[in-house]
Design an enzyme around this catalytic site. Structure first.
Site, mmCIF file in Angstrom:
data_model
loop_
_atom_site.group_PDB
_atom_site.id
_atom_site.type_symbol
_atom_site.label_atom_id
_atom_site.label_comp_id
_atom_site.label_asym_id
_atom_site.label_seq_id
_atom_site.Cartn_x
_atom_site.Cartn_y
_atom_site.Cartn_z
ATOM 1 N N LYS A 1 2.966 12.830 6.503
ATOM 2 C CA LYS A 1 3.443 11.455 6.660
ATOM 3 C C LYS A 1 4.963 11.396 6.423
ATOM 4 O O LYS A 1 5.680 10.685 7.130
ATOM 5 C CB LYS A 1 2.728 10.508 5.696
ATOM 6 C CG LYS A 1 1.258 10.264 5.990
ATOM 7 C CD LYS A 1 0.975 9.581 7.326
ATOM 8 C CE LYS A 1 1.423 8.136 7.390
ATOM 9 N NZ LYS A 1 0.978 7.472 8.652
ATOM 10 N N TYR B 1 -1.242 16.012 3.356
ATOM 11 C CA TYR B 1 -1.263 14.668 3.944
ATOM 12 C C TYR B 1 0.089 13.984 3.770
ATOM 13 O O TYR B 1 0.714 13.537 4.740
ATOM 14 C CB TYR B 1 -2.367 13.809 3.301
ATOM 15 C CG TYR B 1 -2.195 12.321 3.550
ATOM 16 C CD1 TYR B 1 -2.302 11.792 4.834
ATOM 17 C CD2 TYR B 1 -1.907 11.434 2.495
ATOM 18 C CE1 TYR B 1 -2.124 10.434 5.068
ATOM 19 C CE2 TYR B 1 -1.741 10.079 2.724
ATOM 20 C CZ TYR B 1 -1.847 9.579 4.011
ATOM 21 O OH TYR B 1 -1.665 8.221 4.248
ATOM 22 N N THR C 1 2.987 5.528 3.974
ATOM 23 C CA THR C 1 2.352 5.462 2.658
ATOM 24 C C THR C 1 3.366 5.658 1.533
ATOM 25 O O THR C 1 4.403 6.304 1.727
ATOM 26 C CB THR C 1 1.271 6.558 2.578
ATOM 27 O OG1 THR C 1 0.881 6.750 1.228
ATOM 28 C CG2 THR C 1 1.796 7.910 3.082
ATOM 29 N N ASP C 2 3.022 5.155 0.346
ATOM 30 C CA ASP C 2 3.885 5.397 -0.817
ATOM 31 C C ASP C 2 3.790 6.854 -1.292
ATOM 32 O O ASP C 2 4.599 7.298 -2.108
ATOM 33 C CB ASP C 2 3.542 4.440 -1.971
ATOM 34 C CG ASP C 2 2.105 4.560 -2.484
ATOM 35 O OD1 ASP C 2 1.315 5.333 -1.910
ATOM 36 O OD2 ASP C 2 1.778 3.873 -3.478
ATOM 37 N N GLU C 3 2.784 7.600 -0.773
ATOM 38 C CA GLU C 3 2.588 8.975 -1.254
ATOM 39 C C GLU C 3 3.745 9.899 -0.863
ATOM 40 O O GLU C 3 3.900 10.979 -1.426
ATOM 41 C CB GLU C 3 1.248 9.526 -0.761
ATOM 42 C CG GLU C 3 0.103 8.642 -1.210
ATOM 43 C CD GLU C 3 -1.293 9.206 -0.997
ATOM 44 O OE1 GLU C 3 -1.449 10.437 -0.957
ATOM 45 O OE2 GLU C 3 -2.230 8.395 -0.883
HETATM 46 P P1 NAD Z 1 -8.334 5.766 8.814
HETATM 47 O O1 NAD Z 1 -8.525 7.235 8.581
HETATM 48 O O2 NAD Z 1 -9.381 4.811 8.351
HETATM 49 O O3 NAD Z 1 -8.115 5.488 10.363
HETATM 50 C C1 NAD Z 1 -7.336 6.300 11.184
HETATM 51 C C2 NAD Z 1 -7.624 5.933 12.636
HETATM 52 O O4 NAD Z 1 -6.772 6.758 13.457
HETATM 53 C C3 NAD Z 1 -9.058 6.213 13.066
HETATM 54 O O5 NAD Z 1 -9.547 5.134 13.841
HETATM 55 C C4 NAD Z 1 -8.958 7.483 13.901
HETATM 56 O O6 NAD Z 1 -9.949 7.581 14.915
HETATM 57 C C5 NAD Z 1 -7.556 7.321 14.497
HETATM 58 N N1 NAD Z 1 -6.973 8.614 14.877
HETATM 59 C C6 NAD Z 1 -6.910 9.738 14.113
HETATM 60 N N2 NAD Z 1 -6.333 10.726 14.816
HETATM 61 C C7 NAD Z 1 -6.001 10.208 16.032
HETATM 62 C C8 NAD Z 1 -5.361 10.739 17.190
HETATM 63 N N3 NAD Z 1 -4.957 12.000 17.231
HETATM 64 N N4 NAD Z 1 -5.167 9.920 18.244
HETATM 65 C C9 NAD Z 1 -5.576 8.625 18.204
HETATM 66 N N5 NAD Z 1 -6.213 8.087 17.159
HETATM 67 C C10 NAD Z 1 -6.420 8.869 16.077
HETATM 68 O O7 NAD Z 1 -6.930 5.439 8.168
HETATM 69 P P2 NAD Z 1 -6.409 4.118 7.438
HETATM 70 O O8 NAD Z 1 -6.778 4.189 6.012
HETATM 71 O O9 NAD Z 1 -6.806 2.932 8.246
HETATM 72 O O10 NAD Z 1 -4.832 4.341 7.530
HETATM 73 C C11 NAD Z 1 -4.100 3.883 8.660
HETATM 74 C C12 NAD Z 1 -2.626 4.234 8.479
HETATM 75 O O11 NAD Z 1 -2.143 3.630 7.284
HETATM 76 C C13 NAD Z 1 -2.352 5.732 8.343
HETATM 77 O O12 NAD Z 1 -1.174 6.020 9.042
HETATM 78 C C14 NAD Z 1 -2.173 5.936 6.845
HETATM 79 O O13 NAD Z 1 -1.310 7.015 6.591
HETATM 80 C C15 NAD Z 1 -1.550 4.617 6.444
HETATM 81 N N6 NAD Z 1 -1.799 4.191 5.053
HETATM 82 C C16 NAD Z 1 -3.074 4.148 4.559
HETATM 83 C C17 NAD Z 1 -3.291 3.710 3.260
HETATM 84 C C18 NAD Z 1 -4.688 3.602 2.681
HETATM 85 O O14 NAD Z 1 -4.827 3.320 1.483
HETATM 86 N N7 NAD Z 1 -5.745 3.786 3.445
HETATM 87 C C19 NAD Z 1 -2.198 3.321 2.464
HETATM 88 C C20 NAD Z 1 -0.906 3.375 3.011
HETATM 89 C C21 NAD Z 1 -0.730 3.795 4.312
HETATM 90 P P1 TYD Z 2 -8.317 8.254 -2.572
HETATM 91 O O1 TYD Z 2 -9.147 7.034 -2.334
HETATM 92 O O2 TYD Z 2 -8.704 9.525 -1.893
HETATM 93 O O3 TYD Z 2 -6.802 7.854 -2.231
HETATM 94 P P2 TYD Z 2 -5.415 8.682 -2.485
HETATM 95 O O4 TYD Z 2 -5.744 10.062 -2.888
HETATM 96 O O5 TYD Z 2 -4.786 8.644 -1.146
HETATM 97 O O6 TYD Z 2 -4.693 7.915 -3.532
HETATM 98 O O7 TYD Z 2 -8.296 8.547 -4.134
HETATM 99 C C1 TYD Z 2 -7.837 7.570 -5.054
HETATM 100 C C2 TYD Z 2 -7.850 8.186 -6.425
HETATM 101 O O8 TYD Z 2 -9.209 8.435 -6.815
HETATM 102 C C3 TYD Z 2 -7.147 9.537 -6.493
HETATM 103 O O9 TYD Z 2 -6.473 9.635 -7.750
HETATM 104 C C4 TYD Z 2 -8.281 10.548 -6.437
HETATM 105 C C5 TYD Z 2 -9.423 9.819 -7.121
HETATM 106 N N1 TYD Z 2 -10.791 10.159 -6.633
HETATM 107 C C6 TYD Z 2 -11.797 10.499 -7.548
HETATM 108 O O10 TYD Z 2 -11.569 10.542 -8.779
HETATM 109 N N2 TYD Z 2 -13.044 10.783 -7.073
HETATM 110 C C7 TYD Z 2 -13.345 10.766 -5.736
HETATM 111 O O11 TYD Z 2 -14.502 11.075 -5.352
HETATM 112 C C8 TYD Z 2 -12.308 10.401 -4.807
HETATM 113 C C9 TYD Z 2 -12.575 10.362 -3.338
HETATM 114 C C10 TYD Z 2 -11.041 10.099 -5.309
#
Ligand code: NAD
Ligand code: TYD
Length: 360
Positions: A166, A162, A136-138
Site C-alpha cells: 500500500k 500488505y 491505510t494508516d498502516e
Molecule cells: P476487501 O478485501 O474487502 O475488498 C477488496 C475488493 O477488491 C474485493 O471486492 C476484491 O474482489 C477486489 N479486488 C481485489 N483484487 C482485485 C483486482 N486485481 N482487480 C479488481 N478487483 C480486485 O477490502 P476492504 O477492506 O474493502 O478495503 C478496500 C480498500 O480500503 C483497500 O485498498 C484497503 O487497503 C483500504 N483500507 C481498508 C481498511 C480496512 O480496515 N478494511 C482500512 C483502511 C484502508
Molecule cells: P485485522 O482485522 O486483521 O486488521 P489489521 O491487521 O489490518 O489491523 O486485525 C486487527 C487486530 O486484531 C490486529 O492487531 C491483529 C488482531 N487479530 C487477532 O488477535 N486475532 C485474529 O484472529 C485476527 C484476524 C486479528
C-alpha cells in the site's frame, strides 16, 4: 451527471461506499463498479442496487490494462475511487506476491488509464477530474503504546507485505501528482468495521466464532491497539474529500476510537449477550472461556492511531459513530444476514481458516 468509476466495489468498504453514494445522490450520479471478484468480492453485497439504471458492474482485473482502457474509452469518467486491493495482513505474510501485483501494479494501471483519458494536449488535465486513492494508516508503521499519533507528515515505515504494497501504491500516486500534476488525493484511513466485512478480519471473525461457539483467537498478548472507524463514516469522509479536498493533498481519516484487541473481544461478547433474546440457546456458550491466546502475528504492529486534525479543520469531517453504537449496528446486521455469513464462510474460506489457524 457525474460518473464515478469505483474499483473493488464488491468488497467491504467499496460496497458500503456505493450504498452511501447512491443513497445520498440518487440519480444525480452514475456508478460503474469494476471488480475482479476475488475471494473478498461478493456481488451479494450489492443486490439491492444491481437493477438501478445508474449503477453497472464490470468484472475485470485492475492489472488488465486493456480491460480498464475499454471502460475509460466507453465512458466519460469524472472520478475514480480506487479501493481494489488485497487487504488482509495475514494473507500478505503467507503470499506477498499477489499483494504487489494487485496493490502496486494494479494502481499503476489505474493511474495510467485515468491519465491517458483525462490529459489534454498541453499536458494539463480536463476540468473536474479526480482520482481518489484509498489507503491505510498502516503505511506509517507502528506507534508506541504510550503516545503519539499518525499525521499526514509522519514518515512512511510499513512493516508487513500488505502495508509495504500500500505504501508503494501511495508513492506512485504521489509521483503522478508531483510529476504530471495529475489530479488526485490520497486518504489514509484507520481500521474499519461494519456490515459486509469478510470474517477473516478481527471483528466479524469474533462475532461469527462467538455465535458458533468456536474459539476466539487472540494474537500475542491481545494488547495491540487499533483505531476503529465505522465504515459509513469512512464513506462520508471519501465523499467529502472528493468534493471539498484540495487537490494533491493527503488526508488521514479516523480518530478517537483506540481500543486494545482484547477490549474489542470483550465488548463483542457483552454486546452479543445483551442483544440476543432471552432463551436463545447461543447465550449459553457465549462467554469469556472461548477466548484463546495464540501465537502472535509475525511483525505485529503494536499501535495505530490517527490524528484527524487536517480533515476536520479543512473539510469539516469527524467520526460520528461511537464504537458502542457502531458495534451494535454491526452485530444487528450480522444477525439479520446469517445467510450472507453462511455463503462467504463456505468454499475458499473454510480451507483458509483450517490452514491459517491449524497451529494456533
Ligand atoms: P476487501 O478485501 O474487502 O475488498 C477488496 C475488493 O477488491 C474485493 O471486492 C476484491 O474482489 C477486489 N479486488 C481485489 N483484487 C482485485 C483486482 N486485481 N482487480 C479488481 N478487483 C480486485 O477490502 P476492504 O477492506 O474493502 O478495503 C478496500 C480498500 O480500503 C483497500 O485498498 C484497503 O487497503 C483500504 N483500507 C481498508 C481498511 C480496512 O480496515 N478494511 C482500512 C483502511 C484502508
Ligand atoms: P485485522 O482485522 O486483521 O486488521 P489489521 O491487521 O489490518 O489491523 O486485525 C486487527 C487486530 O486484531 C490486529 O492487531 C491483529 C488482531 N487479530 C487477532 O488477535 N486475532 C485474529 O484472529 C485476527 C484476524 C486479528
Amino acid at each position: 451527471m457525474r460518473t464515478y468509476l469505483v474499483t473493488g466495489g464488491a468488497g467491504f468498504i467499496g460496497s458500503n461506499f456505493i450504498h452511501y453514494m447512491l443513497n445520498k445522490y440518487g440519480k444525480e450520479i452514475r456508478i460503474i463498479n469494476v471488480d475482479k471478484l476475488t475471494y473478498a468480492g461478493n456481488l451479494e453485497n450489492l443486490r439491492d442496487v444491481e437493477d438501478l439504471d445508474n449503477y453497472s458492474f464490470v468484472r475485470a482485473d485492475i492489472c488488465d490494462s486493456a480491460a480498464i482502457e475499454e471502460i475509460f474509452r466507453k465512458n466519460d469518467i469524472d472520478v475514480v475511487v480506487h479501493f481494489a486491493a488485497e487487504s488482509h495482513v495475514d494473507r500478505s505474510i503467507r503470499n506477498p506476491e499477489v499483494f504487489v501485483k494487485t496493490n502496486v501494479l494494479g494502481t499503476l494501471v489505474m493511474l495510467n488509464n485515468a491519465k491517458a483519458s483525462w490529459e489534454l494536449s498541453d499536458g494539463t488535465f480536463k476540468e473536474g477530474k479526480r482520482f481518489l486513492h484509498v489507503s491505510t494508516d498502516e503505511v506509517y508503521g507502528s506507534l508506541e503504546e504510550d503516545g503519539g499519533y499518525f499525521y499526514e507528515t509522519t514518515p512512511y515505515a510499513p512493516h508487513s507485505p500488505y502495508s509495504a504494497s500500500k505504501a508503494s501504491s501511495d508513492m506512485l500516486v504521489k509521483s503522478y501528482m508531483d510529476t504530471y500534476k495529475f489530479p488526485a488525493n490520497i486518504t489514509n484511513c484507520s481500521n474499519n468495521y461494519g456490515p459486509y466485512q469478510f470474517p477473516e478480519k478481527l471483528i466479524p471473525l469474533i462475532i461469527n466464532n462467538a455465535l458458533n461457539g468456536k474459539k476466539l483467537p487472540v494474537y500475542g498478548d491481545g494488547k495491540n491497539v487499533r483505531d476503529w472507524l465505522y465504515v459509513m463514516d469512512h464513506a462520508k469522509a471519501i465523499d467529502m474529500v472528493i468534493n471539498k479536498g484540495r487537490l494533491f493533498e493527503t488526508y488521514n481519516v479516523g480518530g478517537h476510537n483506540e481500543k486494545q484487541n482484547i477490549e474489542i473481544i470483550n465488548i463483542i461478547l457483552d454486546t452479543l449477550q445483551e442483544m440476543l433474546p432471552d432463551g436463545d440457546p447461543r447465550k449459553a456458550h457465549i462467554n469469556k472461556d472461548l477466548i484463546t491466546y495464540v501465537e502472535d502475528r509475525k511483525g505485529h504492529d503494536r499501535r495505530y492511531a490517527i490524528a484527524p486534525d487536517k480533515i476536520k479543520s479543512e473539510i469539516g469531517w469527524e467520526p460520528e459513530t461511537m464504537f458502542k453504537e457502531g458495534i451494535k449496528l454491526t452485530i444487528k446486521w450480522y444477525f439479520e444476514h446469517e445467510d450472507w455469513m453462511k455463503n462467504v464462510t463456505s468454499g475458499d474460506y473454510v480451507n483458509y481458516y483450517a490452514e491459517m489457524y491449524k497451529n494456533k
